[in-house]
Design an enzyme around this catalytic site. Sequence first.
Site, mmCIF file in Angstrom:
data_model
loop_
_atom_site.group_PDB
_atom_site.id
_atom_site.type_symbol
_atom_site.label_atom_id
_atom_site.label_comp_id
_atom_site.label_asym_id
_atom_site.label_seq_id
_atom_site.Cartn_x
_atom_site.Cartn_y
_atom_site.Cartn_z
ATOM 1 N N HIS A 484 12.778 40.576 -85.028
ATOM 2 C CA HIS A 484 12.307 40.186 -86.363
ATOM 3 C C HIS A 484 12.728 41.314 -87.306
ATOM 4 C CE1 HIS A 484 8.990 38.307 -83.703
ATOM 5 N NE2 HIS A 484 10.028 37.503 -83.783
HETATM 6 C C1 LIG Z 1 15.679 35.538 -79.098
HETATM 7 C C2 LIG Z 1 15.082 35.424 -80.476
HETATM 8 C C3 LIG Z 1 13.873 34.751 -80.643
HETATM 9 C C4 LIG Z 1 13.301 34.667 -81.918
HETATM 10 N N1 LIG Z 1 12.140 33.953 -82.057
HETATM 11 C C5 LIG Z 1 11.556 33.879 -83.273
HETATM 12 C C6 LIG Z 1 10.351 33.129 -83.463
HETATM 13 O O1 LIG Z 1 9.812 32.506 -82.531
HETATM 14 N N2 LIG Z 1 9.794 33.111 -84.696
HETATM 15 C C7 LIG Z 1 10.333 33.778 -85.742
HETATM 16 O O2 LIG Z 1 9.742 33.768 -86.815
HETATM 17 N N3 LIG Z 1 11.512 34.448 -85.602
HETATM 18 C C8 LIG Z 1 12.135 34.510 -84.403
HETATM 19 N N4 LIG Z 1 13.327 35.176 -84.264
HETATM 20 C C9 LIG Z 1 13.948 35.785 -85.463
HETATM 21 C C10 LIG Z 1 14.752 34.749 -86.258
HETATM 22 O O3 LIG Z 1 15.740 34.166 -85.457
HETATM 23 C C11 LIG Z 1 15.368 35.434 -87.479
HETATM 24 O O4 LIG Z 1 14.330 36.022 -88.233
HETATM 25 C C12 LIG Z 1 16.094 34.453 -88.398
HETATM 26 O O5 LIG Z 1 17.095 33.754 -87.706
HETATM 27 C C13 LIG Z 1 16.708 35.196 -89.586
HETATM 28 O O6 LIG Z 1 17.337 34.251 -90.406
HETATM 29 P P1 LIG Z 1 18.441 34.680 -91.454
HETATM 30 O O7 LIG Z 1 18.915 33.445 -92.113
HETATM 31 O O8 LIG Z 1 17.910 35.773 -92.299
HETATM 32 O O9 LIG Z 1 19.609 35.363 -90.586
HETATM 33 P P2 LIG Z 1 20.523 34.783 -89.433
HETATM 34 O O10 LIG Z 1 19.943 33.574 -88.834
HETATM 35 O O11 LIG Z 1 20.810 35.927 -88.526
HETATM 36 O O12 LIG Z 1 21.845 34.357 -90.200
HETATM 37 C C14 LIG Z 1 22.636 35.267 -90.916
HETATM 38 C C15 LIG Z 1 24.071 34.748 -90.931
HETATM 39 O O13 LIG Z 1 24.817 35.589 -91.812
HETATM 40 C C16 LIG Z 1 26.117 35.713 -91.299
HETATM 41 N N5 LIG Z 1 26.751 36.934 -91.815
HETATM 42 C C17 LIG Z 1 26.371 38.202 -91.572
HETATM 43 N N6 LIG Z 1 27.198 39.063 -92.206
HETATM 44 C C18 LIG Z 1 28.112 38.302 -92.855
HETATM 45 C C19 LIG Z 1 29.234 38.610 -93.678
HETATM 46 N N7 LIG Z 1 29.565 39.872 -93.968
HETATM 47 N N8 LIG Z 1 29.981 37.592 -94.159
HETATM 48 C C20 LIG Z 1 29.649 36.297 -93.869
HETATM 49 N N9 LIG Z 1 28.602 35.960 -93.098
HETATM 50 C C21 LIG Z 1 27.836 36.949 -92.605
HETATM 51 C C22 LIG Z 1 25.900 35.802 -89.799
HETATM 52 O O14 LIG Z 1 27.094 35.466 -89.134
HETATM 53 C C23 LIG Z 1 24.752 34.830 -89.563
HETATM 54 O O15 LIG Z 1 25.188 33.558 -89.164
HETATM 55 C C24 LIG Z 1 13.932 35.264 -83.027
HETATM 56 C C25 LIG Z 1 15.157 35.923 -82.852
HETATM 57 C C26 LIG Z 1 15.724 36.009 -81.585
HETATM 58 C C27 LIG Z 1 17.029 36.725 -81.421
#
Ligand SMILES: Cc1cc2nc3c(=O)[nH]c(=O)nc-3n(C[C@H](O)[C@H](O)[C@H](O)COP(=O)(O)OP(=O)(O)OC[C@H]3O[C@@H](n4cnc5c(N)ncnc54)[C@H](O)[C@@H]3O)c2cc1C
Length: 550
Positions: A484
Amino acid sequence: MASPTISSSGDVVADVVVVGSGVVGGLIADQLARKGHSVVILEAGLRIDRATAVENWRNMPFPNRVGSDFQGLYPQAKGAPAPLYFPPNDYVALSGPSAGSFQQGYLRTVGGTTWHWAASCWRHLPVDFKMQSTYGVGRDWPISYGDLEPYYCRAEEALGVAGPNDPERQSPSERSRPYPMDMVPWAYGDARFAEVVNAHGYKSIPIPQGRSTRPWNGRPTCCGNNNCQPICPIGAMYNGIHTIQSAEKNGAKVLAESVAYKIDTDDQNNITMLHFYGANHQSHTAKGKIFVLACNGIETPRLLLLAANARNPRGIANSSDQVGRNMMDHSGFHCTFLANEPLWLGRGPAQSSCIVGPRDGAFRSKYSSNKMILNNISRVAPATEQALRLGLIGKELDDEIRRRAIFGVDLSISLEPLPDPKNRLTLSRTRRDPHGLACPDIYYDVGDYVRDGATAAHAQLKHIGSLFDAVEFNITKSLNANNHIMGGAIMGSSAKDSVVDGNCRAHDHANLWLPGGGAMASASVVNTTLSMAALGIKAADSIEQSLRRA
Ligand SMILES: Cc1cc2nc3c(=O)[nH]c(=O)nc-3n(C[C@H](O)[C@H](O)[C@H](O)COP(=O)(O)OP(=O)(O)OC[C@H]3O[C@@H](n4cnc5c(N)ncnc54)[C@H](O)[C@@H]3O)c2cc1C
Ligand code: SF4
C-alpha cells in the site's frame, strides 16, 4: 464523444493527458471521457489478457506458487520493469534499517496493480485525517473525512464494493449511503473465528470487498473459489482493467508501452507537454490542457524527479523538496498456529474478516494501531510444504496435509506508519532501466512508533492463540511489506511543506494533478486503495471545474 488526435509520427494531443492506467488513472479518464473531453492514457506496460495470466499462474513452479509470487505471472514490457522477487531483480533498491520491509509488489500493465490485489476496500476513520491535532503525531490532512465521504461512496459504486450494512459491523460506520452490494457471505472459518474471539472483546467484522455478490456492471457473481490472488479467473473481483474498458467505450485512448519521462513547463510553470518513449525507444510528445500523473506511490515521485528541468531543478512539483519523501506502507507480520478445532479456511475470497478493535484509541499518541486479517487463502500449499518437511509418505503424508490444512490459521497483521521525510525515494546514480532512465532507490525505517505497535500486537496475538489452545504458535520476526504505497507526493495546505492540495492538484503547477497513494497524508492501518480511488474521483471533479473555466 471527443477523441484525442494522434499524428502519423505518434505525437498526441488531447484535452487531458493521464499517465498510468491503474484504478486511479482509469477512474479519472473514465469520468472525463464520459463528460465529453478528449482523453489519452499513457501506460508504460503491456496490455494483457485474463486467460493468459491464469494459464501463467497454473504453469508456475511449486516454489513460486507456495512463495506467493504474485508478480512473476504478469509479462513485463521490455521498457517498463517492475519489482520481481523469484528471483529478485534490482529495479528498486532498498536501504535503511527497515529495507526488507519495503519490498513492494506492483504491476506495470494496462489496468495496473489491481490485477492481483485482494480487493479489500476500507475507508479511513474520520480521526485518521487529524492525527496531529488529535494525537500529536503525524500530519493533519487539509480535507476532512466529511469532505471525502461523498467520494468514498462514488468509489464504492465504481469498484462495485460488497460490504456489511449493519453499522455494528462497519468500520467506520459514518456513511451517507449503504454499500452498493450486500457483504460477501462468510464461510465457516470466518464465522467460527469471530464467534470465538468476539466473545472475548475483540471485534472481528466482515471486510468490505471489491467483489460482486450479484452481477455488477458486466462482472459475474463471486463463486468463492479462492484464487483472487494473483488472478480472479472469472473477473468477479474488481480490476483496474474494468474501468479502463469503460473509459475506452467512452472515447479515451490507451497507448500501451508508452513510458512518460520528461515534462515541459512554460513561463507560468504550467505543464505544456509530456515526452514519452514508445516500445522501440522512439520519443513522442503528448500535449494537453490538463495533465494527471497516476503512476502509483513509487512511480509518480520517480517521474517527477526524473523530469526536473531548468525552471524546476529539484524536480517537477518539488519546490517544497517533499517529492519522494514521507514514503509509507502498512508494514506487517504474520501469526500462524494450529487451532484446537478445524476452521476449514480457504472457502470464499482471499480475505473476508478482520479484527478492527485496535484501529483506534488514545494509545495512538504513543504507538501504532493494528488490524488483524484472518487470511483465507487456502492452507493446502503451506500444509503440504510442512508435511513434506516431516519426511512423511503415502497415506500418512496425505492425512497430515489434510490435518494441517483444516486446523491451520494465518493472521496477517498490519501496522500504521507515520509520514517521515527521511523515508525517501531518490534516483539511482548507477542503475538505469532499458530506456536509460534512473531506477528508484528507497531508504526506509519503520520507526519506533511502528515497532512499539508490533510489540503491543504480539500480546494480543498470544491471547488470541490461547483461545484456540494454539499449537506451533509462531509470530514472524521481521516486518513484511503490504504493497500500500503512500506518501511520496504528500498533501497539505502549504506549498512550503507539501506537494499537492486537497484536490491532489500540484501547488507548483496549476494544470497538474497527482492523485493516488502518494498524496495521502496519513496511512490509517487499513488497505488504502479505496481512499486512493476516492481521491482520484475528487481530483476528476476539480479537473472538470478547471476545464469548464478554461
Ligand atoms: C499483492 C497485492 C495485494 C493488494 N491488495 C490490496 C487490497 O486488498 N486492498 C487495497 O486497498 N490495496 C491492495 N493492494 C494495493 C493496490 O493494488 C494499489 O494500491 C493500487 O493498485 C494502486 O493503484 P494506482 O492506480 O495508484 O497504481 P497502479 O495500479 O500501480 O497503476 C499505475 C500504472 O502506472 C503506470 N506507470 C508507471 N510509471 C509510468 C510512466 N512513467 N509512464 C507511463 N505509465 C506509467 C504503471 O505501468 C501502472 O500500470 C495490493 C497490492 C498488491 C501488490
Ligand atoms: S473467490 Fe474466486 S470468483 Fe471470488 S473474487 Fe476470488 S477468485 Fe474471483
